[in-house]
Design a protein around this motif. Structure first.
Motif, PDB file in Angstrom:
ATOM      1  N   GLY A   1       0.831  -1.193  -0.387  1.00 24.41           N
ATOM      2  CA  GLY A   1       0.259  -0.391  -0.047  1.00 24.41           C
ATOM      3  C   GLY A   1       1.190   1.702   0.112  1.00 24.41           C
ATOM      4  O   GLY A   1       1.848   0.661   0.443  1.00 24.41           O
ATOM      5  N   GLU A   2       0.412   2.121   0.029  1.00 22.83           N
ATOM      6  CA  GLU A   2       0.821   3.611  -0.488  1.00 22.83           C
ATOM      7  C   GLU A   2       1.931   4.215   0.763  1.00 22.83           C
ATOM      8  O   GLU A   2       0.973   3.798   2.193  1.00 22.83           O
ATOM      9  CB  GLU A   2      -0.269   5.145  -0.535  1.00 22.83           C
ATOM     10  N   LEU A   3       2.682   4.657   0.740  1.00 20.85           N
ATOM     11  CA  LEU A   3       3.350   5.892   2.364  1.00 20.85           C
ATOM     12  C   LEU A   3       3.545   7.169   1.879  1.00 20.85           C
ATOM     13  O   LEU A   3       3.219   7.098   1.690  1.00 20.85           O
ATOM     14  CB  LEU A   3       4.528   5.088   1.884  1.00 20.85           C
ATOM     15  N   ILE A   4       3.407   7.160   3.640  1.00 23.43           N
ATOM     16  CA  ILE A   4       3.198   8.563   4.043  1.00 23.43           C
ATOM     17  C   ILE A   4       4.276  10.013   3.780  1.00 23.43           C
ATOM     18  O   ILE A   4       5.271   8.188   4.256  1.00 23.43           O
ATOM     19  CB  ILE A   4       2.389   8.892   4.796  1.00 23.43           C
ATOM     20  N   ASN A   5       4.628  10.513   2.987  1.00 21.57           N
ATOM     21  CA  ASN A   5       5.604  11.062   3.319  1.00 21.57           C
ATOM     22  C   ASN A   5       5.862  12.162   5.170  1.00 21.57           C
ATOM     23  O   ASN A   5       4.639  12.249   5.976  1.00 21.57           O
ATOM     24  CB  ASN A   5       6.352  12.689   2.693  1.00 21.57           C
ATOM     25  N   ALA A   6       7.151  11.277   6.229  1.00 22.97           N
ATOM     26  CA  ALA A   6       6.989  11.580   7.539  1.00 22.97           C
ATOM     27  C   ALA A   6       8.923  12.288   7.899  1.00 22.97           C
ATOM     28  O   ALA A   6       9.038  11.316   8.295  1.00 22.97           O
ATOM     29  CB  ALA A   6       6.670   9.894   8.715  1.00 22.97           C
TER      30      ALA A   6
ATOM     31  N   ASP B   1      12.069  12.125   8.005  1.00 26.41           N
ATOM     32  CA  ASP B   1      13.127  11.092   7.696  1.00 26.41           C
ATOM     33  C   ASP B   1      12.466   9.782   7.154  1.00 26.41           C
ATOM     34  O   ASP B   1      13.532   9.128   7.133  1.00 26.41           O
ATOM     35  CB  ASP B   1      14.476  11.883   9.190  1.00 26.41           C
ATOM     36  N   GLU B   2      11.498   9.245   7.335  1.00 25.42           N
ATOM     37  CA  GLU B   2      11.134   8.305   7.478  1.00 25.42           C
ATOM     38  C   GLU B   2       9.555   7.877   5.673  1.00 25.42           C
ATOM     39  O   GLU B   2       9.340   9.288   5.868  1.00 25.42           O
ATOM     40  CB  GLU B   2      10.404   7.908   8.576  1.00 25.42           C
ATOM     41  N   LEU B   3       9.453   7.039   5.632  1.00 29.03           N
ATOM     42  CA  LEU B   3       7.998   6.591   5.267  1.00 29.03           C
ATOM     43  C   LEU B   3       6.932   5.476   5.970  1.00 29.03           C
ATOM     44  O   LEU B   3       7.809   5.116   6.680  1.00 29.03           O
ATOM     45  CB  LEU B   3       8.746   5.991   4.054  1.00 29.03           C
ATOM     46  N   TYR B   4       6.182   5.772   5.768  1.00 29.46           N
ATOM     47  CA  TYR B   4       5.406   5.558   6.760  1.00 29.46           C
ATOM     48  C   TYR B   4       3.478   4.745   6.062  1.00 29.46           C
ATOM     49  O   TYR B   4       3.401   5.380   5.459  1.00 29.46           O
ATOM     50  CB  TYR B   4       4.628   7.075   8.046  1.00 29.46           C
ATOM     51  N   ASN B   5       3.911   3.786   6.949  1.00 30.00           N
ATOM     52  CA  ASN B   5       2.310   2.738   6.394  1.00 30.00           C
ATOM     53  C   ASN B   5       1.368   3.618   8.193  1.00 30.00           C
ATOM     54  O   ASN B   5       1.404   2.530   8.628  1.00 30.00           O
ATOM     55  CB  ASN B   5       2.766   1.919   6.418  1.00 30.00           C
TER      56      ASN B   5
ATOM     57  N   GLU C   1       2.223   9.163  18.233  1.00 30.24           N
ATOM     58  CA  GLU C   1       2.514   9.271  17.105  1.00 30.24           C
ATOM     59  C   GLU C   1       2.044   9.004  15.708  1.00 30.24           C
ATOM     60  O   GLU C   1       1.940   9.844  15.052  1.00 30.24           O
ATOM     61  CB  GLU C   1       4.641   8.571  16.961  1.00 30.24           C
ATOM     62  N   HIS C   2       1.624   8.100  15.691  1.00 26.65           N
ATOM     63  CA  HIS C   2       0.424   7.686  14.465  1.00 26.65           C
ATOM     64  C   HIS C   2      -0.347   9.028  14.555  1.00 26.65           C
ATOM     65  O   HIS C   2      -0.550   9.985  13.475  1.00 26.65           O
ATOM     66  CB  HIS C   2      -0.397   6.260  14.774  1.00 26.65           C
ATOM     67  N   ALA C   3      -1.200   9.639  15.205  1.00 24.29           N
ATOM     68  CA  ALA C   3      -1.847  10.485  15.069  1.00 24.29           C
ATOM     69  C   ALA C   3      -0.668  11.663  14.434  1.00 24.29           C
ATOM     70  O   ALA C   3      -1.907  13.177  13.854  1.00 24.29           O
ATOM     71  CB  ALA C   3      -2.629  11.291  17.089  1.00 24.29           C
ATOM     72  N   ARG C   4      -0.355  11.623  15.214  1.00 28.23           N
ATOM     73  CA  ARG C   4       0.672  13.356  14.511  1.00 28.23           C
ATOM     74  C   ARG C   4       1.569  13.071  13.357  1.00 28.23           C
ATOM     75  O   ARG C   4       1.243  14.267  12.692  1.00 28.23           O
ATOM     76  CB  ARG C   4       2.355  13.440  15.726  1.00 28.23           C
ATOM     77  N   ILE C   5       1.639  12.272  13.445  1.00 29.39           N
ATOM     78  CA  ILE C   5       1.697  11.912  11.328  1.00 29.39           C
ATOM     79  C   ILE C   5       0.687  11.978  10.248  1.00 29.39           C
ATOM     80  O   ILE C   5       0.436  12.761   9.307  1.00 29.39           O
ATOM     81  CB  ILE C   5       2.514  11.190  11.199  1.00 29.39           C
ATOM     82  N   THR C   6      -0.075  11.530  10.953  1.00 34.11           N
ATOM     83  CA  THR C   6      -1.269  11.529  10.643  1.00 34.11           C
ATOM     84  C   THR C   6      -2.477  12.183  10.157  1.00 34.11           C
ATOM     85  O   THR C   6      -3.639  12.909   9.358  1.00 34.11           O
ATOM     86  CB  THR C   6      -2.074  10.062  10.507  1.00 34.11           C
ATOM     87  N   GLY C   7      -2.731  12.979  11.350  1.00 28.61           N
ATOM     88  CA  GLY C   7      -2.809  14.134  11.918  1.00 28.61           C
ATOM     89  C   GLY C   7      -4.540  13.585  12.628  1.00 28.61           C
ATOM     90  O   GLY C   7      -5.527  14.448  12.704  1.00 28.61           O
TER      91      GLY C   7
END
Length: 72
Positions: free
Chosen positions: A23-28, A30-34, A63-69
């Motif tokens: 699946g798609e990854l989110i720019n996070a 210095d990382e890519l996030y699933n 951290e998930h909440a911070r990355i995804t909003g």
């Protein structure tokens, strides 16, 4: 200053997917996030993402909440 994720060549970035669920990854930064599996893949100082499943790190609810909003 651009993050490591933003520095990946757009042609390459469009083709990168999570090796676990494809699946798609989110720019996070210095990382890519699933967000589906809540795992992050590091990008080294040369801009090369480490897409090895065994090297992915688990991401906490906060951290998930911070990355995804989303709410934690």
């Amino acid at each position: 200053m651009a993050t490591r994720a933003e520095g990946i060549d757009p042609v390459v970035r469009d083709r990168l997917v999570c090796p676990q669920d494809l699946g798609e990854l989110i720019n996070a930064g210095d990382e890519l996030y699933n967000p589906r599996l809540r795992v992050a893949y590091a990008i080294d100082e040369h801009g090369i993402p480490n897409m090895l499943i065994d090297d992915a790190r688990a991401v906490s609810d906060e951290e998930h909440a911070r990355i995804t909003g989303e709410d934690a």
